[in-house]
Every structure is written in C-alpha cells, then in structure tokens.
Design a protein around this motif. Structure first.
Motif, PDB file in Angstrom:
ATOM      1  N   PHE A  16       0.837  -1.339  -0.314  1.00 47.97           N
ATOM      2  CA  PHE A  16       0.102   0.571   0.092  1.00 47.97           C
ATOM      3  C   PHE A  16       1.063   1.005  -0.094  1.00 47.97           C
ATOM      4  O   PHE A  16       0.446   1.997  -0.751  1.00 47.97           O
ATOM      5  N   HIS A  17       1.777   1.497   1.007  1.00 51.55           N
ATOM      6  CA  HIS A  17       2.530   2.444   0.877  1.00 51.55           C
ATOM      7  C   HIS A  17       3.634   2.215   1.038  1.00 51.55           C
ATOM      8  O   HIS A  17       4.756   1.035   2.115  1.00 51.55           O
ATOM      9  N   GLU A  18       5.118   2.079  -0.070  1.00 55.24           N
ATOM     10  CA  GLU A  18       6.137   1.951  -0.088  1.00 55.24           C
ATOM     11  C   GLU A  18       6.680   3.300   0.071  1.00 55.24           C
ATOM     12  O   GLU A  18       6.032   4.082  -0.079  1.00 55.24           O
ATOM     13  N   ASP A  19       8.229   3.106  -0.976  1.00 55.60           N
ATOM     14  CA  ASP A  19       9.116   4.211  -0.798  1.00 55.60           C
ATOM     15  C   ASP A  19       9.201   4.705  -1.992  1.00 55.60           C
ATOM     16  O   ASP A  19       8.358   4.135  -3.122  1.00 55.60           O
ATOM     17  N   PRO A  20       8.912   5.921  -3.021  1.00 57.56           N
ATOM     18  CA  PRO A  20       9.409   7.110  -2.305  1.00 57.56           C
ATOM     19  C   PRO A  20       8.325   8.455  -1.400  1.00 57.56           C
ATOM     20  O   PRO A  20       7.149   7.530  -1.678  1.00 57.56           O
ATOM     21  N   GLN A  21       8.735   8.845  -0.554  1.00 55.24           N
ATOM     22  CA  GLN A  21       7.331  10.014  -0.323  1.00 55.24           C
ATOM     23  C   GLN A  21       7.328  11.103  -1.462  1.00 55.24           C
ATOM     24  O   GLN A  21       8.282  11.443  -1.336  1.00 55.24           O
ATOM     25  N   VAL A  22       6.545  11.816  -1.511  1.00 58.36           N
ATOM     26  CA  VAL A  22       5.806  12.039  -2.044  1.00 58.36           C
ATOM     27  C   VAL A  22       5.757  13.667  -1.137  1.00 58.36           C
ATOM     28  O   VAL A  22       3.946  13.352  -1.072  1.00 58.36           O
ATOM     29  N   LEU A  23       6.159  13.869  -1.192  1.00 56.08           N
ATOM     30  CA  LEU A  23       5.724  15.793  -0.192  1.00 56.08           C
ATOM     31  C   LEU A  23       4.894  16.972  -1.095  1.00 56.08           C
ATOM     32  O   LEU A  23       5.250  16.761  -2.639  1.00 56.08           O
ATOM     33  N   HIS A  24       4.210  17.382  -0.504  1.00 58.74           N
ATOM     34  CA  HIS A  24       3.067  18.218  -1.375  1.00 58.74           C
ATOM     35  C   HIS A  24       3.708  19.925  -0.807  1.00 58.74           C
ATOM     36  O   HIS A  24       3.021  20.829  -1.187  1.00 58.74           O
ATOM     37  N   TYR A  25       4.920  19.528  -0.349  1.00 54.38           N
ATOM     38  CA  TYR A  25       5.967  20.999  -0.649  1.00 54.38           C
ATOM     39  C   TYR A  25       6.708  20.361  -0.741  1.00 54.38           C
ATOM     40  O   TYR A  25       7.483  19.916  -0.359  1.00 54.38           O
ATOM     41  N   GLY A  26       8.012  22.074  -1.265  1.00 58.21           N
ATOM     42  CA  GLY A  26       9.730  21.785  -1.832  1.00 58.21           C
ATOM     43  C   GLY A  26      10.220  22.452  -2.770  1.00 58.21           C
ATOM     44  O   GLY A  26       9.020  23.368  -2.755  1.00 58.21           O
ATOM     45  N   SER A  27      11.452  22.118  -2.765  1.00 57.81           N
ATOM     46  CA  SER A  27      11.913  23.000  -3.993  1.00 57.81           C
ATOM     47  C   SER A  27      12.052  22.087  -4.756  1.00 57.81           C
ATOM     48  O   SER A  27      12.353  21.226  -5.016  1.00 57.81           O
ATOM     49  N   PRO A  28      11.952  23.364  -6.007  1.00 59.52           N
ATOM     50  CA  PRO A  28      12.443  22.178  -7.035  1.00 59.52           C
ATOM     51  C   PRO A  28      14.232  21.359  -7.147  1.00 59.52           C
ATOM     52  O   PRO A  28      14.936  22.208  -6.774  1.00 59.52           O
ATOM     53  N   ASP A  29      14.657  20.776  -7.545  1.00 59.63           N
ATOM     54  CA  ASP A  29      15.475  20.027  -8.513  1.00 59.63           C
ATOM     55  C   ASP A  29      16.108  19.324  -7.358  1.00 59.63           C
ATOM     56  O   ASP A  29      16.982  18.816  -7.293  1.00 59.63           O
ATOM     57  N   THR A  30      15.126  18.780  -6.047  1.00 60.23           N
ATOM     58  CA  THR A  30      16.143  18.136  -4.930  1.00 60.23           C
ATOM     59  C   THR A  30      14.854  16.959  -5.243  1.00 60.23           C
ATOM     60  O   THR A  30      13.973  16.502  -6.117  1.00 60.23           O
ATOM     61  N   GLY A  31      15.669  16.193  -4.412  1.00 60.95           N
ATOM     62  CA  GLY A  31      14.970  14.961  -4.005  1.00 60.95           C
ATOM     63  C   GLY A  31      15.455  13.924  -5.448  1.00 60.95           C
ATOM     64  O   GLY A  31      16.045  14.264  -5.738  1.00 60.95           O
ATOM     65  N   ILE A  32      14.946  13.064  -5.170  1.00 58.28           N
ATOM     66  CA  ILE A  32      15.233  11.732  -5.919  1.00 58.28           C
ATOM     67  C   ILE A  32      15.158  11.795  -7.114  1.00 58.28           C
ATOM     68  O   ILE A  32      13.933  12.898  -7.495  1.00 58.28           O
ATOM     69  N   GLU A  33      15.630  11.987  -8.200  1.00 51.76           N
ATOM     70  CA  GLU A  33      15.102  12.149 -10.025  1.00 51.76           C
ATOM     71  C   GLU A  33      14.760  10.516 -10.230  1.00 51.76           C
ATOM     72  O   GLU A  33      14.321   9.631 -10.077  1.00 51.76           O
ATOM     73  N   LEU A  34      13.331  10.901 -11.079  1.00 54.88           N
ATOM     74  CA  LEU A  34      12.493  10.127 -11.245  1.00 54.88           C
ATOM     75  C   LEU A  34      12.727   9.187 -12.370  1.00 54.88           C
ATOM     76  O   LEU A  34      13.519   9.680 -13.693  1.00 54.88           O
ATOM     77  N   VAL A  35      12.084   8.021 -12.220  1.00 55.82           N
ATOM     78  CA  VAL A  35      12.891   6.756 -13.400  1.00 55.82           C
ATOM     79  C   VAL A  35      11.324   6.405 -13.807  1.00 55.82           C
ATOM     80  O   VAL A  35      10.111   5.990 -13.500  1.00 55.82           O
ATOM     81  N   PRO A  36      11.466   6.335 -15.289  1.00 59.14           N
ATOM     82  CA  PRO A  36      10.371   5.552 -15.890  1.00 59.14           C
ATOM     83  C   PRO A  36       9.661   3.851 -15.414  1.00 59.14           C
ATOM     84  O   PRO A  36      11.541   3.087 -14.527  1.00 59.14           O
ATOM     85  N   GLY A  37       8.933   3.505 -14.364  1.00 56.11           N
ATOM     86  CA  GLY A  37       8.647   2.343 -13.661  1.00 56.11           C
ATOM     87  C   GLY A  37       7.896   2.284 -12.540  1.00 56.11           C
ATOM     88  O   GLY A  37       7.935   2.148 -11.555  1.00 56.11           O
ATOM     89  N   MET A  38       8.495   3.755 -11.920  1.00 53.61           N
ATOM     90  CA  MET A  38       8.273   3.906 -10.718  1.00 53.61           C
ATOM     91  C   MET A  38       6.567   4.247 -10.894  1.00 53.61           C
ATOM     92  O   MET A  38       6.609   5.034 -11.553  1.00 53.61           O
ATOM     93  N   VAL A  39       5.892   4.100  -9.675  1.00 47.62           N
ATOM     94  CA  VAL A  39       4.626   4.286  -9.686  1.00 47.62           C
ATOM     95  C   VAL A  39       4.074   5.337  -8.204  1.00 47.62           C
ATOM     96  O   VAL A  39       4.812   4.733  -7.350  1.00 47.62           O
TER      97      VAL A  39
END
Ligand code: MF3
Ligand code: CO
Ligand code: CO
Length: 273
Positions: free
Chosen positions: A175-198
């Motif tokens: 149900f709940h896996e990584d990553p956490q998707v915050l609804h606030y933050g700064s551009p260009d921070t956090g992990i890079e998105l890769v095809p196949g992530m859901v």
C-alpha cells in the motif's frame, strides 16, 4: 527500502487495479446526496470491490475499521465511515484503495453534497488544479521536489495552506512504499524520477492554517482551526514520455475533464522547473 521499478507486466497489473479504483469512485459518486450516510457509501464500495474479486486495502490496515476513508468538511483525511448523514453543503473526500491480484490502486476525489458554498467550491477546485500541476511535473529526469514545489506554490498563490503531516507514496505490491511524495518542497531536490516508478500524489489543502490534529478515535485527522480541507489523489506511473495517470477514467474525463491549468502564473511556473 529501495524504490521498486515496475516491469511492463507489473504495470499492466497495476493498470487493472487502478482502473477498478477509478470505477469504484465513479460508482459511489452517484450515491453521494443529502441523507446518505458515509457508512452506506462504505458498504457500496466494499461490495463493488469484492464483486470484482478484489479487496479494499484500508479494511484492517493498521487497525482501520472500514473499507474506504470518508473525510467530510474539516476532516483532512482518514475519516471513518459511519452513521453520519451527509447534508446539503457538505464536501466529502472519498478515498478508495483496492488490491487486485496482489497489486494496489489508490485514488480519491472530492464530492459536493447538494450545493457547495463559494469557499468550498474554490478550495476543491484549487486542490484539484494543485494535484494536476503536480502530475504535470512528473517525467523522467525531473525530481520529486518539483512535484511538491508546484503544489506548494499554487496553494500559496491561492491563499490556502498545504498539510505537511501526510504525503503521497510509492505503491505496488504494498500500500505504502518508498518514495514519500511531499506536497511541498523545492525544485531539483529529492530523487530523480525514472520510468517504471509508480507513486501517488494526494495533496491536502486547507482553507485556513495548515495545522492538523488526530481525534481520539486514532484515525480522523481534522484541521486545528476547523477550516475546510480538500484532497484529491491519483496513482501515477512514470513513463519514458512523461507520465500516465493510472487511476484516470473516461468517466472522470467526461464528468470533470482535465482542470484548467492554463493561467499565466502556472505557465510561468512550469517554465521554471
Ligand atoms: N488511502 C490512503 C492513502 O491515500 C490511506 C488510508 S490508510 C487507512 O494513502 F488505513 F486509513 F485506510
Ligand atoms: Co495514497
Ligand atoms: Co488514498
């Protein structure tokens, strides 16, 4: 835990779970009217999901007692369905998560009961646009922080606040896996998105301040200042081309359509990420 990438066949399985999630929301929306209880909405969803050979993920999840979440007015999320009758002017979030063949689909929508106030309508529409701005930020090479940053920016522009205690999440076999998707933050921070992530994006925006508290039932989260709160959620697949909204449906297209994300501030914003 590392972030799991879903293979093409796993993506297909998730498409099926997500389609059932959307169909459940399509079905239950037609029952939202003054006088219906949130418990009745729960039972409608439960039976609909069970008939398709799936199960509702919330039931008994960490002790949650019901099959869906119903969050009315100042309830931010995790409202427990019960004997409370909806009345004209209420707004309600219905959050449906199904497990089909071992794969999860998770989405929520806002529904108006009778005629909404102007404030309620504005909050609900602002939140839906915020979700879609976040979705538009999803593409390979973009970063998780881009999603949160557009949502936070748009909420601020519109004088509403972003709840920080709850976030979107990776989803798949669990149900709940990584990553956490915050609804606030700064551009260009956090992990890079890769095809196949859901993952899901599921912003909760409050008409008043962002602060929340949990009621003694251990689940129901409400705004501290009793202001209205709204939430919309979709499950999103990162594709080579950008993204696919796995919980989108022709019905949502017909009834709601894509929100109008076209105003100037938004175009400006998108040129910045
Ligand atoms: N569906 C919610 C989400 O979007 C989680 C509900 S957990 C429950 O992540 F236990 F309250 F059902
Ligand atoms: Co979710
Ligand atoms: Co959900």
């Amino acid at each position: 835990m590392p972030i799991s990438l879903k293979s093409p066949s796993e993506q297909d399985a998730m498409r099926r779970a997500c389609r059932l999630t959307a169909e459940t929301l399509n079905m239950v929306g037609q029952a939202v009217q003054p006088g219906v209880t949130t418990g009745e909405l729960n039972d409608l969803c439960h039976d609909y999901i069970a008939k398709q050979g799936a199960r509702p993920a919330p039931l008994h999840y960490r002790g949650f007692p019901k099959s869906i979440c119903t969050s009315v007015n100042q309830v931010v999320c995790h409202g427990i369905p019960g004997p409370k009758k909806l009345k004209s002017g209420d707004i309600v979030n219905i959050d449906v998560t199904v497990v089909l063949d071992g794969w999860h689909g998770d989405a929520s929508r806002m529904y108006f009961v009778g005629e909404p106030s102007i404030l309620a309508k504005r909050l609900v529409e602002t939140t839906r646009i915020a979700l879609f701005l976040g979705i538009q930020a999803v593409a390979p090479g973009r970063h998780l922080g881009d999603i949160g940053s557009v949502i936070e920016y748009y909420a601020n522009e519109n004088g509403v606040s972003v709840v920080r205690e709850y976030c979107g999440h990776g989803i798949g076999h669990t149900f709940h896996e990584d990553p956490q998707v915050l609804h606030y933050g700064s551009p260009d921070t956090g992990i890079e998105l890769v095809p196949g992530m859901v993952f899901t994006i599921e912003p909760m925006l409050n008409a008043g301040k962002r602060f929340v508290k949990t009621l003694p039932d251990g689940w129901t989260v409400v705004t501290r200042d009793h202001s209205l709160s709204a939430q919309w959620e979709h499950t999103i697949l990162v594709t080579e081309a950008g993204h696919e909204i796995l919980t989108w449906s022709d019905y949502e297209q017909a009834i709601l359509g894509l929100p109008d994300c076209s105003d100037h501030a938004i175009r400006l914003l998108h040129s910045n990420i």
